[in-house]
Design an enzyme around this catalytic site. Structure first.
Site, short mmCIF file in Angstrom:
data_model
loop_
_atom_site.label_atom_id
_atom_site.label_comp_id
_atom_site.label_asym_id
_atom_site.label_seq_id
_atom_site.Cartn_x
_atom_site.Cartn_y
_atom_site.Cartn_z
N ASP A 1 0.82 -1.21 0.00
CA ASP A 1 0.00 0.00 0.00
C ASP A 1 0.86 1.27 0.00
O ASP A 1 1.97 1.27 0.53
CB ASP A 1 -0.91 -0.03 1.25
CG ASP A 1 -2.07 0.95 1.12
OD1 ASP A 1 -2.34 1.42 -0.01
OD2 ASP A 1 -2.70 1.25 2.15
N ASN B 1 1.23 3.50 -2.93
CA ASN B 1 1.75 3.95 -4.23
C ASN B 1 1.26 5.36 -4.58
O ASN B 1 2.03 6.20 -5.04
CB ASN B 1 1.29 3.01 -5.35
CG ASN B 1 1.91 1.64 -5.25
OD1 ASN B 1 2.82 1.44 -4.45
ND2 ASN B 1 1.42 0.70 -6.04
N THR C 1 -11.11 -6.49 -4.46
CA THR C 1 -12.44 -6.38 -5.08
C THR C 1 -12.93 -4.93 -4.96
O THR C 1 -13.62 -4.43 -5.85
CB THR C 1 -13.46 -7.34 -4.40
OG1 THR C 1 -13.30 -7.26 -2.97
CG2 THR C 1 -13.26 -8.78 -4.82
N ASN D 1 -11.05 -2.31 -5.06
CA ASN D 1 -10.29 -1.42 -5.95
C ASN D 1 -10.98 -1.21 -7.31
O ASN D 1 -10.67 -0.24 -8.02
CB ASN D 1 -8.86 -1.95 -6.18
CG ASN D 1 -7.96 -1.82 -4.96
OD1 ASN D 1 -7.05 -2.62 -4.75
ND2 ASN D 1 -8.19 -0.81 -4.14
N ARG E 1 0.12 7.81 -2.60
CA ARG E 1 0.69 8.85 -1.74
C ARG E 1 2.15 9.12 -2.09
O ARG E 1 2.64 10.23 -2.04
CB ARG E 1 0.54 8.46 -0.26
CG ARG E 1 -0.84 8.80 0.29
CD ARG E 1 -1.11 8.06 1.57
NE ARG E 1 -1.41 6.65 1.33
CZ ARG E 1 -1.43 5.73 2.28
NH1 ARG E 1 -1.13 6.06 3.52
NH2 ARG E 1 -1.75 4.49 1.98
N ARG F 1 -4.88 -1.61 8.92
CA ARG F 1 -6.13 -2.36 8.71
C ARG F 1 -5.86 -3.51 7.75
O ARG F 1 -4.82 -3.57 7.10
CB ARG F 1 -7.25 -1.44 8.21
CG ARG F 1 -6.90 -0.64 6.98
CD ARG F 1 -8.09 0.18 6.47
NE ARG F 1 -7.70 1.13 5.45
CZ ARG F 1 -7.43 2.41 5.67
NH1 ARG F 1 -7.54 2.93 6.87
NH2 ARG F 1 -7.05 3.20 4.67
C1 IPE Z 1 -5.51 -2.59 -0.08
O1 IPE Z 1 -5.12 -1.26 -0.28
C2 IPE Z 1 -5.49 -3.34 -1.37
C3 IPE Z 1 -4.18 -3.51 -1.99
C4 IPE Z 1 -3.02 -3.17 -1.49
C5 IPE Z 1 -4.21 -4.17 -3.26
P1 IPE Z 1 -6.19 -0.12 -0.44
O2 IPE Z 1 -5.46 1.16 -0.58
O3 IPE Z 1 -7.16 -0.45 -1.50
O4 IPE Z 1 -6.95 -0.20 0.96
P2 IPE Z 1 -7.81 0.86 1.76
O5 IPE Z 1 -8.84 1.39 0.82
O6 IPE Z 1 -6.88 1.93 2.20
O7 IPE Z 1 -8.36 0.10 2.90
C1 IPE Z 2 -1.55 0.31 -3.37
O1 IPE Z 2 -1.34 1.68 -3.37
C2 IPE Z 2 -1.84 -0.24 -4.74
C3 IPE Z 2 -3.23 -0.67 -4.94
C4 IPE Z 2 -4.15 -0.68 -4.03
C5 IPE Z 2 -3.58 -1.12 -6.26
P1 IPE Z 2 -2.54 2.70 -3.38
O2 IPE Z 2 -2.95 2.94 -4.79
O3 IPE Z 2 -3.63 2.25 -2.49
O4 IPE Z 2 -1.86 4.01 -2.81
P2 IPE Z 2 -2.43 4.96 -1.68
O5 IPE Z 2 -2.83 4.10 -0.53
O6 IPE Z 2 -3.59 5.68 -2.27
O7 IPE Z 2 -1.29 5.87 -1.34
MG MG Z 3 -4.01 2.48 -0.51
#
Ligand code: IPE
Ligand code: IPE
Ligand code: MG
Length: 249
Positions: free
Chosen positions: A21, A23, A67, A69, A25, A195
Site C-alpha cells: 500500500d 503507491n 475487489t 479497488n 501517496r 487495517r
Molecule cells: C488494499 O489497499 C489493497 C491492496 C493493497 C491491493 P487499499 O489502498 O485499496 O486499501 P484501503 O482502501 O486503504 O483500505
Molecule cells: C496500493 O497503493 C496499490 C493498490 C491498491 C492497487 P494505493 O494505490 O492504495 O496508494 P495509496 O494508498 O492511495 O497511497
Molecule cells: Mg491504498
C-alpha cells in the site's frame, strides 16, 4: 545473500503475505500522478520476491488488487490492469531463472482479457518450479472468497456428497482460493495504514502482523529483512503460555 542481514535460518516464516500500500501517496509527495507510484511499485515487487526466495520463504502472497479497488476511477483501474499484463510478461524470465511458481487467488474471471491471458500463461509455464510459490491476490476479497466457499460446501451437502456433521475447519479451508496453501505466518502492510482491507481474513487467524510507515515504492530488500527480523523476535504462543513454547524449541 545481502551482507546487512543477520537472520536466523531456523525461524523464517513459511508463508508471508504483503498488503502493498501507498503507491498513490508516494507519487503525490513527488507531485506526480498516482500511476507513477504504481509503476515505481513494480521494482519493489521484484526486490521483495527475490529477497523472500533468497531467505527461504516458501509462499509469498502479494495483495495487488482488491475487489474494492474496482471502484477506483476507471482510468486508474485500466492503467493498473495494463501494468499487470505488461509486468507479468516481463517477469516470466526471472521467475523461471529463480525457480518460482506463480499462482493467483481472487475473482480472476473479472480481470480484463489481456491480463488474464498473461496470467494464465505465466502460471502454466512456471507450474513445475518449486523454490517458492508467488501467489498474487488479484480482484481478491476475503468476503467473496468465504461466500464462494459457503456456496460450494452447501452444494455438496444438498447433493449428499457431504454430511453437515462432517463440516469442520478443514472443510472450510479446502474450499477457499488458498486451499492448497498453509496459513499465513507473517503479514506485512506498508504505508502506515493499520487495517486488513478484506485480505485473507480466515488465513491470518494466527499470523504475526507488521505495519510500517514506509510507502510501497520505497519498501525494498533491506526493509523486508528488517520486517523478518522483527518476526523472528516475536513469540508465537497460540494461546499457550511462554514456558510451554520454550520447552519445544
Ligand atoms: C488494499 O489497499 C489493497 C491492496 C493493497 C491491493 P487499499 O489502498 O485499496 O486499501 P484501503 O482502501 O486503504 O483500505
Ligand atoms: C496500493 O497503493 C496499490 C493498490 C491498491 C492497487 P494505493 O494505490 O492504495 O496508494 P495509496 O494508498 O492511495 O497511497
Ligand atoms: Mg491504498
Amino acid at each position: 545473500m545481502n551482507k546487512n542481514i543477520s537472520l536466523s535460518k531456523y525461524r523464517i516464516p513459511y508463508h508471508v503475505a504483503v498488503i502493498m500500500d501507498g503507491n498513490g501517496r508516494w507519487a503525490k509527495k513527488k507531485g506526480k500522478l498516482r500511476i507513477f507510484g504504481h509503476k515505481n511499485g513494480v521494482q519493489s515487487v521484484r526486490e521483495i520476491i527475490e529477497a523472500a526466495a533468497e531467505i527461504g520463504v516458501k509462499v509469498l502472497t502479494l495483495y495487488a488488487f482488491s475487489t474494492e479497488n474496482w471502484s477506483r476511477p476507471k482510468k486508474e483501474v485500466d492503467t493498473l490492469m495494463t501494468l499487470l499484463a505488461s509486468s507479468l510478461k516481463k517477469e516470466l524470465k526471472s521467475l523461471q531463472k529463480n525457480n518460482i511458481q506463480l499462482r493467483a487467488i481472487g475473482d480472476l474471471i473479472n480481470l480484463p482479457k489481456q491480463a488474464r491471458k498473461e496470467l494464465e500463461e505465466v502460471i502454466k509455464k512456471t507450474a513445475s518450479n518449486d523454490r517458492m510459490i508467488l501467489n498474487l491476490a488479484l480482484s481478491y476479497g476475503s468476503r467473496n472468497e468465504i461466500v464462494n466457499a459457503v456456496k460450494s460446501i452447501s452444494k455438496k451437502v444438498v447433493n449428499n456428497e457431504l454430511k453437515i456433521e462432517n463440516i469442520d475447519k478443514k472443510t472450510i479451508n479446502n474450499h477457499l482460493y488458498t486451499f492448497s496453501l498453509p496459513d499465513v505466518d507473517f503479514l506485512i502492510r506498508t504505508s502506515g495504514e493499520q487495517r486488513i482491507s478484506n485480505f485473507l481474513l480466515w488465513q491470518i487467524a494466527y499470523a504475526e502482523l507488521y505495519f510500517t510507515e514506509t510507502l510501497w515504492p520505497d519498501f525494498r530488500k533491506q526493509d523486508f529483512y528488517d520486517a523478518i527480523s522483527e518476526y523472528q523476535s516475536r513469540e508465537r504462543r497460540y494461546g499457550k503460555i511462554s514456558e510451554q513454547i520454550k520447552k519445544h524449541e
